[in-house]
Design an enzyme around this catalytic site. Sequence first.
Site, PDB file in Angstrom:
ATOM      1  N   VAL A  57      82.813  19.042  22.872  1.00 55.04           N
ATOM      2  CA  VAL A  57      82.322  19.946  23.926  1.00 55.04           C
ATOM      3  C   VAL A  57      81.880  19.215  25.190  1.00 55.04           C
ATOM      4  O   VAL A  57      81.590  19.843  26.204  1.00 55.04           O
ATOM      5  CB  VAL A  57      81.177  20.865  23.414  1.00 55.04           C
ATOM      6  CG1 VAL A  57      81.683  21.814  22.349  1.00 55.04           C
ATOM      7  CG2 VAL A  57      79.994  20.044  22.922  1.00 55.04           C
ATOM      8  N   SER A 135      65.271  24.263  21.483  1.00 53.47           N
ATOM      9  CA  SER A 135      64.468  23.607  20.446  1.00 53.47           C
ATOM     10  C   SER A 135      63.006  23.699  20.832  1.00 53.47           C
ATOM     11  O   SER A 135      62.666  23.766  22.025  1.00 53.47           O
ATOM     12  CB  SER A 135      64.863  22.131  20.352  1.00 53.47           C
ATOM     13  OG  SER A 135      63.915  21.416  19.582  1.00 53.47           O
ATOM     14  N   TYR A 147      66.074  14.661  25.370  1.00 52.29           N
ATOM     15  CA  TYR A 147      66.398  15.855  24.576  1.00 52.29           C
ATOM     16  C   TYR A 147      65.534  17.036  25.017  1.00 52.29           C
ATOM     17  O   TYR A 147      66.027  18.163  25.175  1.00 52.29           O
ATOM     18  CB  TYR A 147      66.169  15.525  23.100  1.00 52.29           C
ATOM     19  CG  TYR A 147      66.480  16.625  22.117  1.00 52.29           C
ATOM     20  CD1 TYR A 147      67.792  17.063  21.918  1.00 52.29           C
ATOM     21  CD2 TYR A 147      65.466  17.199  21.343  1.00 52.29           C
ATOM     22  CE1 TYR A 147      68.083  18.046  20.983  1.00 52.29           C
ATOM     23  CE2 TYR A 147      65.751  18.179  20.403  1.00 52.29           C
ATOM     24  CZ  TYR A 147      67.057  18.604  20.225  1.00 52.29           C
ATOM     25  OH  TYR A 147      67.333  19.574  19.300  1.00 52.29           O
ATOM     26  N   ALA A 149      64.207  17.519  27.930  1.00 48.98           N
ATOM     27  CA  ALA A 149      64.670  17.972  29.251  1.00 48.98           C
ATOM     28  C   ALA A 149      65.908  18.852  29.102  1.00 48.98           C
ATOM     29  O   ALA A 149      66.027  19.905  29.750  1.00 48.98           O
ATOM     30  CB  ALA A 149      64.984  16.768  30.131  1.00 48.98           C
ATOM     31  N   LYS A 151      66.834  20.557  26.455  1.00 47.75           N
ATOM     32  CA  LYS A 151      66.549  21.804  25.740  1.00 47.75           C
ATOM     33  C   LYS A 151      65.711  22.765  26.598  1.00 47.75           C
ATOM     34  O   LYS A 151      65.765  23.988  26.403  1.00 47.75           O
ATOM     35  CB  LYS A 151      65.874  21.504  24.400  1.00 47.75           C
ATOM     36  CG  LYS A 151      66.819  20.840  23.387  1.00 47.75           C
ATOM     37  CD  LYS A 151      68.015  21.726  23.076  1.00 47.75           C
ATOM     38  CE  LYS A 151      68.845  21.218  21.900  1.00 47.75           C
ATOM     39  NZ  LYS A 151      70.019  22.077  21.634  1.00 47.75           N
ATOM     40  N   ILE A 180      64.179  23.067  10.954  1.00 44.17           N
ATOM     41  CA  ILE A 180      65.096  23.846  10.121  1.00 44.17           C
ATOM     42  C   ILE A 180      65.703  22.956   9.047  1.00 44.17           C
ATOM     43  O   ILE A 180      65.991  21.775   9.280  1.00 44.17           O
ATOM     44  CB  ILE A 180      66.207  24.481  10.998  1.00 44.17           C
ATOM     45  CG1 ILE A 180      65.586  25.262  12.174  1.00 44.17           C
ATOM     46  CG2 ILE A 180      67.110  25.379  10.167  1.00 44.17           C
ATOM     47  CD1 ILE A 180      64.640  26.389  11.792  1.00 44.17           C
TER      48      ILE A 180
HETATM   49  P1  NDP Z   1      73.899  19.178  12.829  1.00 43.12           P
HETATM   50  O1  NDP Z   1      73.883  17.745  13.241  1.00 43.12           O
HETATM   51  O2  NDP Z   1      73.651  19.529  11.410  1.00 43.12           O
HETATM   52  O3  NDP Z   1      75.307  19.810  13.275  1.00 43.12           O
HETATM   53  C1  NDP Z   1      75.740  19.647  14.576  1.00 43.12           C
HETATM   54  C2  NDP Z   1      77.101  20.312  14.723  1.00 43.12           C
HETATM   55  O4  NDP Z   1      77.561  20.085  16.057  1.00 43.12           O
HETATM   56  C3  NDP Z   1      78.137  19.733  13.801  1.00 43.12           C
HETATM   57  O5  NDP Z   1      79.069  20.720  13.428  1.00 43.12           O
HETATM   58  C4  NDP Z   1      78.806  18.659  14.673  1.00 43.12           C
HETATM   59  O6  NDP Z   1      80.103  18.389  14.185  1.00 43.12           O
HETATM   60  C5  NDP Z   1      78.812  19.388  16.028  1.00 43.12           C
HETATM   61  N1  NDP Z   1      78.880  18.504  17.173  1.00 43.12           N
HETATM   62  C6  NDP Z   1      78.075  17.449  17.468  1.00 43.12           C
HETATM   63  N2  NDP Z   1      78.478  16.865  18.607  1.00 43.12           N
HETATM   64  C7  NDP Z   1      79.543  17.562  19.053  1.00 43.12           C
HETATM   65  C8  NDP Z   1      80.403  17.460  20.178  1.00 43.12           C
HETATM   66  N3  NDP Z   1      80.255  16.488  21.087  1.00 43.12           N
HETATM   67  N4  NDP Z   1      81.407  18.360  20.326  1.00 43.12           N
HETATM   68  C9  NDP Z   1      81.583  19.351  19.415  1.00 43.12           C
HETATM   69  N5  NDP Z   1      80.799  19.507  18.330  1.00 43.12           N
HETATM   70  C10 NDP Z   1      79.794  18.618  18.151  1.00 43.12           C
HETATM   71  O7  NDP Z   1      72.887  19.929  13.826  1.00 43.12           O
HETATM   72  P2  NDP Z   1      71.762  21.019  13.528  1.00 43.12           P
HETATM   73  O8  NDP Z   1      72.328  22.142  12.755  1.00 43.12           O
HETATM   74  O9  NDP Z   1      70.556  20.323  13.039  1.00 43.12           O
HETATM   75  O10 NDP Z   1      71.435  21.504  15.029  1.00 43.12           O
HETATM   76  C11 NDP Z   1      72.170  22.526  15.666  1.00 43.12           C
HETATM   77  C12 NDP Z   1      71.509  22.850  16.993  1.00 43.12           C
HETATM   78  O11 NDP Z   1      70.158  23.236  16.774  1.00 43.12           O
HETATM   79  C13 NDP Z   1      71.459  21.663  17.963  1.00 43.12           C
HETATM   80  O12 NDP Z   1      71.631  22.119  19.287  1.00 43.12           O
HETATM   81  C14 NDP Z   1      70.047  21.122  17.769  1.00 43.12           C
HETATM   82  O13 NDP Z   1      69.608  20.432  18.919  1.00 43.12           O
HETATM   83  C15 NDP Z   1      69.285  22.416  17.538  1.00 43.12           C
HETATM   84  N6  NDP Z   1      68.029  22.277  16.809  1.00 43.12           N
HETATM   85  C16 NDP Z   1      68.015  21.827  15.504  1.00 43.12           C
HETATM   86  C17 NDP Z   1      66.814  21.760  14.804  1.00 43.12           C
HETATM   87  C18 NDP Z   1      66.760  21.353  13.361  1.00 43.12           C
HETATM   88  O14 NDP Z   1      65.658  21.327  12.795  1.00 43.12           O
HETATM   89  N7  NDP Z   1      67.853  21.033  12.709  1.00 43.12           N
HETATM   90  C19 NDP Z   1      65.537  22.104  15.450  1.00 43.12           C
HETATM   91  C20 NDP Z   1      65.681  22.567  16.818  1.00 43.12           C
HETATM   92  C21 NDP Z   1      66.880  22.640  17.454  1.00 43.12           C
HETATM   93  P3  NDP Z   1      80.848  16.983  14.441  1.00 43.12           P
HETATM   94  O15 NDP Z   1      79.848  15.905  14.186  1.00 43.12           O
HETATM   95  O16 NDP Z   1      81.983  16.994  13.472  1.00 43.12           O
HETATM   96  O17 NDP Z   1      81.330  17.019  15.851  1.00 43.12           O
END
Ligand code: NDP
Length: 236
Positions: A57, A135, A147, A149, A151, A180
């Site tokens: 992305v 977040s 991060y 900034a 978010k 989460i």
């Molecule tokens: P994960 O690391 O578990 O999953 C991230 C997903 O994004 C994967 O499918 C990964 O797949 C994909 N991804 C990462 N980089 C790219 C890229 N450059 N292009 C396309 N896809 C990408 O993340 P979480 O589920 O923990 O987090 C999801 C969202 O929630 C994020 O925005 C995070 O900042 C936010 N968040 C999470 C929290 C938590 O507690 N987990 C708390 C607060 C916010 P792949 O690596 O194959 O590309």
Amino acid sequence: MALSLDLTGKVVLVTGGTRGIGRGITSAFLDAGASVVTCSRSDVEPVPGSTHRVCDVRDPEAVTALVEAVVSEQGRLDVLVNNAGGAPSTDAATASPRFHDKILALNLSAPLMLAQAANRVMQEQGSGAIVNISSIARQGSFGQTNYAAAKAGVVAMAEVWARELARFNIRTGVVAPGTINTDMIAAMKPEARDRLVSSVPLKRLGEPEHIARSVQFIFENDYFTGRVIETDGGLR
Ligand code: NDP
């Protein structure tokens, strides 16, 4: 956590929809009858019932191609969920400009490029919703300048888009998760995990389904736009 929504005929794009929170969002929309396309950098098995496309992305051309492919294959795009994101540990005092740009590219610039591509489609079809995943870090998490900034930025952008796009019947919203239960948390040492849980007023971690419910609420409630749903168990 069953939902009674019927989203048959709706098309949803969830970035990073293959793991963690994104996977929970994908599953919830599939359960509600929607067609879901996920994207990530890896060529992985799709979540059963969904379609998966490889796309980094951070790449503007790949993002444009992704949205065009969704529309050519599915006929429309009703919901964009800007979920892909992440946060390596950062040190505000020493993080280089290059490092800062890298974090912003994924967490701030990519959601904008995706929203621009989705907006073109949604304007033409006369409706749509764009949901950014922020977040709790946006309120100033220790050691997370870059991060936090980014978010905070996705909240600001959703507010701007709400005003700019309302006349096209396009709504926006933000979900700000707390802690989460994803792979990142599972990988923590039990003592560290326990400390984290004890800091949450509800004394438990959120599940990806909790975030999915908030995302679906934004889509379902057509008087909601430009605001944030904090889904964090009361954590600050
Ligand atoms: P994960 O690391 O578990 O999953 C991230 C997903 O994004 C994967 O499918 C990964 O797949 C994909 N991804 C990462 N980089 C790219 C890229 N450059 N292009 C396309 N896809 C990408 O993340 P979480 O589920 O923990 O987090 C999801 C969202 O929630 C994020 O925005 C995070 O900042 C936010 N968040 C999470 C929290 C938590 O507690 N987990 C708390 C607060 C916010 P792949 O690596 O194959 O590309």
